[in-house]
Design a protein around this motif. Structure first.
Motif, PDB file in Angstrom:
ATOM      1  N   LEU A 213      44.745  55.326  74.549  1.00 29.40           N
ATOM      2  CA  LEU A 213      44.308  56.579  73.928  1.00 29.40           C
ATOM      3  C   LEU A 213      42.898  56.442  73.377  1.00 29.40           C
ATOM      4  CD1 LEU A 213      47.559  57.630  72.019  1.00 29.40           C
ATOM      5  CD2 LEU A 213      46.438  58.936  73.835  1.00 29.40           C
ATOM      6  N   PHE A 214      42.644  55.334  72.718  1.00 30.41           N
ATOM      7  CA  PHE A 214      41.304  55.095  72.162  1.00 30.41           C
ATOM      8  C   PHE A 214      40.267  55.033  73.277  1.00 30.41           C
ATOM      9  CE2 PHE A 214      37.933  52.286  70.539  1.00 30.41           C
ATOM     10  CZ  PHE A 214      37.623  52.925  69.339  1.00 30.41           C
ATOM     11  N   LYS A 215      40.654  54.412  74.406  1.00 27.97           N
ATOM     12  CA  LYS A 215      39.734  54.288  75.530  1.00 27.97           C
ATOM     13  C   LYS A 215      39.473  55.638  76.204  1.00 27.97           C
ATOM     14  CE  LYS A 215      40.370  50.832  78.436  1.00 27.97           C
ATOM     15  NZ  LYS A 215      39.123  50.050  78.605  1.00 27.97           N
ATOM     16  N   SER A 216      40.503  56.464  76.340  1.00 26.46           N
ATOM     17  CA  SER A 216      40.378  57.697  77.118  1.00 26.46           C
ATOM     18  C   SER A 216      39.900  58.888  76.297  1.00 26.46           C
ATOM     19  CB  SER A 216      41.720  58.034  77.773  1.00 26.46           C
ATOM     20  OG  SER A 216      42.741  58.162  76.806  1.00 26.46           O
ATOM     21  N   ALA A 217      40.043  58.845  74.979  1.00 30.06           N
ATOM     22  CA  ALA A 217      39.679  59.986  74.128  1.00 30.06           C
ATOM     23  C   ALA A 217      38.246  60.489  74.329  1.00 30.06           C
ATOM     24  CB  ALA A 217      39.920  59.634  72.658  1.00 30.06           C
ATOM     25  N   PRO A 218      37.242  59.617  74.564  1.00 29.59           N
ATOM     26  CA  PRO A 218      35.882  60.125  74.729  1.00 29.59           C
ATOM     27  C   PRO A 218      35.704  61.098  75.899  1.00 29.59           C
ATOM     28  CG  PRO A 218      35.823  57.777  74.282  1.00 29.59           C
ATOM     29  CD  PRO A 218      37.264  58.137  74.495  1.00 29.59           C
ATOM     30  N   LEU A 219      36.673  61.141  76.823  1.00 32.10           N
ATOM     31  CA  LEU A 219      36.535  62.011  77.990  1.00 32.10           C
ATOM     32  C   LEU A 219      37.128  63.397  77.756  1.00 32.10           C
ATOM     33  CD1 LEU A 219      37.420  59.465  80.833  1.00 32.10           C
ATOM     34  CD2 LEU A 219      35.159  60.221  80.097  1.00 32.10           C
ATOM     35  N   HIS A 220      37.492  63.729  76.519  1.00 28.92           N
ATOM     36  CA  HIS A 220      38.191  64.997  76.291  1.00 28.92           C
ATOM     37  C   HIS A 220      37.357  66.211  76.672  1.00 28.92           C
ATOM     38  CE1 HIS A 220      35.987  64.503  72.460  1.00 28.92           C
ATOM     39  NE2 HIS A 220      36.103  65.818  72.295  1.00 28.92           N
ATOM     40  N   ASP A 221      36.054  66.129  76.542  1.00 27.43           N
ATOM     41  CA  ASP A 221      35.190  67.274  76.860  1.00 27.43           C
ATOM     42  C   ASP A 221      34.321  67.031  78.088  1.00 27.43           C
ATOM     43  OD1 ASP A 221      36.003  69.165  75.019  1.00 27.43           O
ATOM     44  OD2 ASP A 221      34.572  68.547  73.483  1.00 27.43           O
ATOM     45  N   ILE A 222      34.733  66.108  78.961  1.00 32.06           N
ATOM     46  CA  ILE A 222      33.915  65.793  80.132  1.00 32.06           C
ATOM     47  C   ILE A 222      33.690  67.018  81.010  1.00 32.06           C
ATOM     48  CG2 ILE A 222      35.911  65.079  81.509  1.00 32.06           C
ATOM     49  CD1 ILE A 222      32.430  63.444  81.536  1.00 32.06           C
ATOM     50  N   GLY A 223      34.615  67.969  80.982  1.00 30.90           N
ATOM     51  CA  GLY A 223      34.479  69.164  81.812  1.00 30.90           C
ATOM     52  C   GLY A 223      33.339  70.069  81.405  1.00 30.90           C
ATOM     53  N   LYS A 224      32.782  69.880  80.207  1.00 26.59           N
ATOM     54  CA  LYS A 224      31.664  70.718  79.774  1.00 26.59           C
ATOM     55  C   LYS A 224      30.420  70.521  80.633  1.00 26.59           C
ATOM     56  CE  LYS A 224      33.045  71.412  74.960  1.00 26.59           C
ATOM     57  NZ  LYS A 224      32.702  71.203  73.536  1.00 26.59           N
ATOM     58  N   ILE A 225      30.427  69.432  81.418  1.00 27.02           N
ATOM     59  CA  ILE A 225      29.318  69.230  82.346  1.00 27.02           C
ATOM     60  C   ILE A 225      29.193  70.419  83.291  1.00 27.02           C
ATOM     61  CG2 ILE A 225      28.529  67.814  84.296  1.00 27.02           C
ATOM     62  CD1 ILE A 225      29.740  65.399  82.919  1.00 27.02           C
ATOM     63  N   GLY A 226      30.315  71.050  83.612  1.00 33.01           N
ATOM     64  CA  GLY A 226      30.312  72.140  84.575  1.00 33.01           C
ATOM     65  C   GLY A 226      30.077  73.518  83.980  1.00 33.01           C
ATOM     66  N   ILE A 227      29.833  73.617  82.675  1.00 35.47           N
ATOM     67  CA  ILE A 227      29.618  74.912  82.023  1.00 35.47           C
ATOM     68  C   ILE A 227      28.114  75.220  81.973  1.00 35.47           C
ATOM     69  CG2 ILE A 227      29.991  76.273  79.930  1.00 35.47           C
ATOM     70  CD1 ILE A 227      32.545  75.478  81.455  1.00 35.47           C
ATOM     71  N   PRO A 228      27.687  76.430  82.366  1.00 40.48           N
ATOM     72  CA  PRO A 228      26.249  76.757  82.341  1.00 40.48           C
ATOM     73  C   PRO A 228      25.652  76.625  80.948  1.00 40.48           C
ATOM     74  CG  PRO A 228      27.498  78.407  83.578  1.00 40.48           C
ATOM     75  CD  PRO A 228      28.504  77.518  82.911  1.00 40.48           C
ATOM     76  N   ASP A 229      24.384  76.223  80.896  1.00 44.47           N
ATOM     77  CA  ASP A 229      23.712  75.998  79.616  1.00 44.47           C
ATOM     78  C   ASP A 229      23.738  77.222  78.712  1.00 44.47           C
ATOM     79  OD1 ASP A 229      23.118  73.396  80.071  1.00 44.47           O
ATOM     80  OD2 ASP A 229      20.987  73.673  80.490  1.00 44.47           O
ATOM     81  N   HIS A 230      23.525  78.411  79.256  1.00 45.47           N
ATOM     82  CA  HIS A 230      23.406  79.594  78.394  1.00 45.47           C
ATOM     83  C   HIS A 230      24.720  79.909  77.673  1.00 45.47           C
ATOM     84  CE1 HIS A 230      25.179  81.592  81.945  1.00 45.47           C
ATOM     85  NE2 HIS A 230      25.569  82.533  81.104  1.00 45.47           N
ATOM     86  N   LEU A 271      43.258  56.714  82.799  1.00 44.38           N
ATOM     87  CA  LEU A 271      42.787  57.953  83.408  1.00 44.38           C
ATOM     88  C   LEU A 271      43.875  59.022  83.373  1.00 44.38           C
ATOM     89  CD1 LEU A 271      40.673  56.766  86.485  1.00 44.38           C
ATOM     90  CD2 LEU A 271      39.875  57.576  84.260  1.00 44.38           C
ATOM     91  N   SER A 272      45.139  58.623  83.471  1.00 44.25           N
ATOM     92  CA  SER A 272      46.228  59.587  83.346  1.00 44.25           C
ATOM     93  C   SER A 272      46.219  60.225  81.962  1.00 44.25           C
ATOM     94  CB  SER A 272      47.576  58.902  83.600  1.00 44.25           C
ATOM     95  OG  SER A 272      47.648  58.430  84.931  1.00 44.25           O
ATOM     96  N   LEU A 273      46.031  59.400  80.928  1.00 45.50           N
ATOM     97  CA  LEU A 273      45.929  59.942  79.571  1.00 45.50           C
ATOM     98  C   LEU A 273      44.676  60.786  79.415  1.00 45.50           C
ATOM     99  CD1 LEU A 273      47.077  56.893  77.403  1.00 45.50           C
ATOM    100  CD2 LEU A 273      48.289  59.042  77.741  1.00 45.50           C
ATOM    101  N   ALA A 274      43.579  60.347  80.020  1.00 43.51           N
ATOM    102  CA  ALA A 274      42.332  61.111  79.930  1.00 43.51           C
ATOM    103  C   ALA A 274      42.505  62.495  80.542  1.00 43.51           C
ATOM    104  CB  ALA A 274      41.208  60.348  80.618  1.00 43.51           C
TER     105      ALA A 274
END
Length: 385
Positions: A213-230, A271-274
């Motif tokens: 959990l400690f290892k995977s937690a930093p990836l919680h918002d990785i999907g924001k890479i795909g959100i437009p800047d505006h 990665l499953s937890l992530a």
């Protein structure tokens, strides 16, 4: 070094016998082939063996005043330092039960007196060859274990660096800071450790799961890479349309991690937890969250832990367009979300230990330099903080 090379080196043999004539006879027989040490009692033998260098073999008389050979052998086999030194008993006892007893104590052979010189040399040579082979295999096993440990550490380090790099990539496009990643990571671990013995969570939370959990937690918002800047960097409220786009970051994050796992060709626990955390940390206990509107225990435990951690940090964190909320106010909002936004038991655990979360927040507080980076990100898309 090969087994043969090991055996070619001159071995050391410890002779233990209370009779001087026996010691002289055995030393004279062995001295041309081996280094020989002598002790005339069991007590002296133990003192010799307490030194830095252990012999390669012990020739041990059974019948001695004080400590008998059997008692000496018993002590040596109980000590991890000396238990691998082979022992050959020398004795005038010829009964088969005496020989059996000696072998049960861990002796490798049994020679009766009066000795046959050729037989003694042959048996000593045989046992030294066996010991050399055992030492060689033990050294090889030690080397392999250390090599596996080293490579495992390398793999773990590569995983950690990769996770941090991926999380930092999302961070560069967001108005959150790298310290948000660290804070939520530590919040999740503390919550998990506090809940590990809770009857609702003990089946899931153990040392290994908490580590993952400690290892995977930093990836919680990785999907924001795909959100437009505006949308991602907008300091004000989202329109309904913008919010629908923003909500897709959960699915984008899960799918990105899934693609990475597919390319690996194997399922990876962290990665499953992530994936669980990225996809479901915006779900709410009462079913009003997204993307699936899951209710209660249908929400993965990993995501329920992250939900508390993420909301608390969002409330207390300062941004270039807002001040952070005081800790006490943020705690009160978490309290109000008990049973609606948050799992009641996880929420209660947070509320009972708020000082630990406040300490993490202070330890990883955002700096003025972090705020400057946020301002630069907003200016990049033409928005004023």
């Amino acid at each position: 070094m090969s087994i043969g090379q090991r055996h070619d080196l001159q071995a050391t043999i410890l002779l233990v016998d209370d009779t001087p004539d026996n010691l002289l006879l055995m030393a004279d027989l062995l001295k041309d082939r081996y280094r020989v040490k002598a002790a005339n009692s069991g007590e002296k033998a133990l003192r010799v063996l307490s030194g830095d260098a252990l012999p390669d073999l012990i020739l041990l008389d059974v019948m001695m005043p004080g400590l008998s050979g059997h008692e000496v052998a018993d002590q040596l086999k109980r000590d991890p330092r000396t238990r691998d030194v082979p022992i050959i008993f020398l004795t005038s006892l010829a009964a088969i039960e005496d020989e059996v007893h000696g072998l049960e104590l861990g002796a490798v052979d049994y020679i009766t007196k009066p000795i046959n010189p050729a037989l003694v040399l042959a048996r000593v040579d045989t046992q030294l060859k066996i010991k050399a082979a055992a030492d060689f295999l033990r050294d090889q096993n030690d080397y392999l274990e250390k090599e596996v440990e080293r490579r495992t550490r390398e793999v773990m380090a590569i995983q950690d660096v990769t996770i941090q790099a991926m999380a930092s990539l999302a961070e560069t496009r967001d108005n959150e800071t790298g310290n948000h990643i660290r804070r939520t990571q530590h919040y999740v671990r503390v919550l998990a450790e506090l809940l590990r013995d809770h009857p609702r969570f003990s089946h899931f939370l153990n040392d290994e799961t908490i580590r993952l959990l400690f290892k995977s937690a930093p990836l919680h918002d990785i999907g924001k890479i795909g959100i437009p800047d505006h949308i991602l960097l907008k300091p004000g409220r989202f329109t309904a349309e913008e919010f629908e786009i923003m909500k897709t970051h959960t699915t984008l994050g899960r799918d990105a991690i899934q693609r990475a796992e597919d390319q690996l060709g194997v399922q990876v626990d962290f990665l499953s937890l992530a994936k669980e955390i990225a996809y479901s940390h915006q779900e709410k206990w009462d079913g009003s969250g997204y993307p699936q509107a899951l209710i209660g225990d249908d929400i993965p435990i990993s995501a329920r832990l992250m939900a508390v951690a993420d909301v608390y940090d969002a409330l207390i964190s300062r941004r270039v367009y807002k001040d952070g909320m005081p800790h006490e106010e943020a705690v009160e909002i978490i309290r109000q979300g008990r049973g609606s936004h948050f799992d009641p038991d996880i929420c209660d655990t947070f509320l009972a230990n708020v000082e630990q979360f406040q300490a993490i927040a202070q330890r990883f507080a955002d700096s003025d330099q972090d705020m400057a980076k946020q301002a630069a990100a907003l200016e990049r898309i033409g928005q004023k903080p």
